[in-house]
Design an enzyme around this catalytic site. Sequence first.
Site, PDB file in Angstrom:
ATOM      1  N   SER A 283      47.532  -6.155 -10.937  1.00  0.00           N
ATOM      2  CA  SER A 283      48.824  -5.450 -10.883  1.00  0.00           C
ATOM      3  C   SER A 283      48.779  -4.317 -11.891  1.00  0.00           C
ATOM      4  O   SER A 283      47.969  -4.329 -12.813  1.00  0.00           O
ATOM      5  CB  SER A 283      49.962  -6.396 -11.278  1.00  0.00           C
ATOM      6  OG  SER A 283      50.020  -6.554 -12.689  1.00  0.00           O
ATOM      7  N   ASP A 284      49.651  -3.337 -11.747  1.00  0.00           N
ATOM      8  CA  ASP A 284      49.795  -2.387 -12.840  1.00  0.00           C
ATOM      9  C   ASP A 284      50.585  -3.081 -13.965  1.00  0.00           C
ATOM     10  O   ASP A 284      51.077  -4.201 -13.815  1.00  0.00           O
ATOM     11  CB  ASP A 284      50.463  -1.088 -12.359  1.00  0.00           C
ATOM     12  CG  ASP A 284      50.109   0.094 -13.269  1.00  0.00           C
ATOM     13  OD1 ASP A 284      49.687  -0.143 -14.423  1.00  0.00           O
ATOM     14  OD2 ASP A 284      50.260   1.250 -12.841  1.00  0.00           O
ATOM     15  N   TRP A 285      50.670  -2.393 -15.076  1.00  0.00           N
ATOM     16  CA  TRP A 285      51.252  -2.930 -16.315  1.00  0.00           C
ATOM     17  C   TRP A 285      52.668  -3.466 -16.072  1.00  0.00           C
ATOM     18  O   TRP A 285      53.566  -2.690 -15.754  1.00  0.00           O
ATOM     19  CB  TRP A 285      51.263  -1.807 -17.352  1.00  0.00           C
ATOM     20  CG  TRP A 285      51.796  -2.122 -18.699  1.00  0.00           C
ATOM     21  CD1 TRP A 285      53.089  -2.396 -19.039  1.00  0.00           C
ATOM     22  CD2 TRP A 285      51.055  -2.170 -19.923  1.00  0.00           C
ATOM     23  NE1 TRP A 285      53.208  -2.598 -20.380  1.00  0.00           N
ATOM     24  CE2 TRP A 285      51.973  -2.453 -20.948  1.00  0.00           C
ATOM     25  CE3 TRP A 285      49.705  -1.980 -20.245  1.00  0.00           C
ATOM     26  CZ2 TRP A 285      51.580  -2.562 -22.292  1.00  0.00           C
ATOM     27  CZ3 TRP A 285      49.328  -2.086 -21.578  1.00  0.00           C
ATOM     28  CH2 TRP A 285      50.255  -2.380 -22.572  1.00  0.00           C
TER      29      TRP A 285
END
Length: 736
Positions: A283-285
Amino acid sequence: MAPCLLLLACAGAGPAGAQTVSATASDQEIENQISSLLARMTLAEKLGQLQQLNGTWDGDIRPEQVQRARQGLLGSVLYVRGAKRTTELQRAAMNESRLKIPILFAFDVIHGYRTIFPVPLGEAASWDPSVVERADSVAAAEASAAGVRWTFAPMVDIARDPRWGRIVEGSGEDPFLGAAMAAAAVRGFQGTNYSSPGKIVACAKHWVAYGAAEGGRDYNTTEVSERTLREIYFPPFRAAVDAGVGTAMSAFNDLDGIPCTANSFTLTDVLRKEWHFDGMVVSDWNAVKELMAHGVAADGEEAAERALAAGVDMEMVSQFYNVYGEQLVKNGKIPLATIDQAVRRVLRIKYRLGLFEHPYADKGLEDATLLTATNLTAARKLATRTFVLLKNDRETLPLNRQLKSIAVIGPLADDAQSMIGPWNGDGRKEDAVSLLAGIRAKLPAAKINYARGCDVTGDSRAGFEQAVNAAEESDFTILAVGESADMSGEAHSRSSLDLPGQQLALIQAIHATGKPYAVVLMNGRPLSIDWVATNSPAILETWFAGTQGGNAIADTLFGDADPGGKLPVTFPRSVGQVPIYYNHKNTGRPPGGDSEDFSGYIDIPWTPLYPFGYGLSYTQFKLSNLQLSARHIRPDGSVTIGVAVENTGHRAGDEVVQLYLQDVAASVTRPVKELKGFERVSLRPGESRHVEFTLAPGDLGFYDQTMRFVVEPGTFKVMVGTSSEGGLESSLEVRQ
Ligand code: BGC
């Protein structure tokens, strides 16, 4: 009791720790090894592999990471870097955890690790995939020596809106150029096998359509039709997958109502089922947590459930998989098989990297690898290939080395920090060569009159007088203006594309002296520079050129290198034209047509200031003899397009030959032109070269009304030029 039972059950299977499989092991051996490891893992250990936690910004370990590493509950870490620190944390996992599964260290190695290369938008302006491949292979060697085996690059988002700050991180507006650069980046980072020394695993991000953020505002909603997804936003990702990219990152944005981090259409149907991607998705941050802010999850448990079910394998920073995972499995919301599959994908990458065999970085190698003379030479040379000469009236450039005095003016002239751009890895301002330093080194005997003139932003013109005096006293003036590096990048969108602050007024003040000058632009996005384009004698676009930027720009200004780059993105006249891109549709009332009411504006021309693919050289080129190997082909056929390119000027230089195609009448509307081939050639004066492109069904087709990829019979316009405007034309018939 449970972990113990598991241990006993496999006591005969080998040592308590993970067995190492050689990185050259066959896929089957790796899968077998993963199966045996999975059989020994507790659910908590499995969920631990799905967790990525961040270190500090400057690369230090946080105590929670050590604790989790010892417990075998930490799959990956981002930002922790350097041989010493990565080794310290890795030892906790390898010496103290039950199963001794190595940690995968990740970092944003976007355009260099310590030796910084031009920003990706600049690299794309080279129209030379070997520039990207070479830069990223240096970056990979430096990063891996520092213990980083996973980069969150390449960023392959198509961007048609220069207000969006992250346009600087990608290859611009075109899917074909973007795909070529995406594949080159994957080759550069990973080589043919990312277990090899000096190689790291790449990550195609941000999946997907993140660049379509409404209003150019970062993280904003996106509404993109499936056809536009497939034809514009998907191709660079597809190219990365075909090049063997090991990982992908799910984007922050929602796409037609479904956040990309909970989107089973993009994550599973397309990526896994259509494209057969077998790597890992991170996932992104905090993007799993942000499913709550998006309003598609009521709480953390639901956020974890949606992301896991959609196909996000590893969670970056937020910890919902770990907090709610056991509960989700217990209450039947997430099958254990889904967790096992995600863990398998994470372990697959670790095995493929050879991490089990070589978990540690070597301080000696790190010292010998970072910022070497070879790397710096590469950075200087490659940077010269990314510059775009936008204007050069009466051969203002290149400059004469005999100049006795030069004024170097502008807020960016001595800004070494901006030279390394945003997302500059472990790059340091102290390593970087500013333009002023580059000019001084190039002409040690000349008198250099430096004046800052004004700041990049702000209202003060207090420095104008000194700047004007410097110009008056000098034979020639170099004006370095644009944006500072922190004006583009993540969460740095702008509503205006004008030169910020008092910089235009500064140029006008220098212009008013009547003395010769050239404008050197540094920026992370296209700028609306109508006045400068009309009035200034010469403009060199240099983006943010990296550690050796100042030397590379000086090389180019003084003719030691030819500026042969081309724009990878359209420069608008005004922000009001955005989104503006060359591969637009014709409309029913095209500009320049018969209708009085045409698609345009009442206050400015509809055309760009500088089109996609545009760029001059210090020499001139001529294209001739456009020939097709066939006038008509079948829908499954192919055709070769040949053209001659000649350097008709007096200096050696580079030209980029570009092939565009238009399907003139189809069952759905098609763009007025689409890039389908390009080649950058270097030619001596008088030299000519025959350039050839092959068009296959994949280049001629599109997605029809039922979303099938088809090649339809009919006429295709074939255009070969040195920009997306103008050039030679021919036509091709596709017949059943
Ligand atoms: C960015 C990603 C980046 C990640 C880790 C996020 O905010 O969107 O591109 O890889 O942070 O630094």
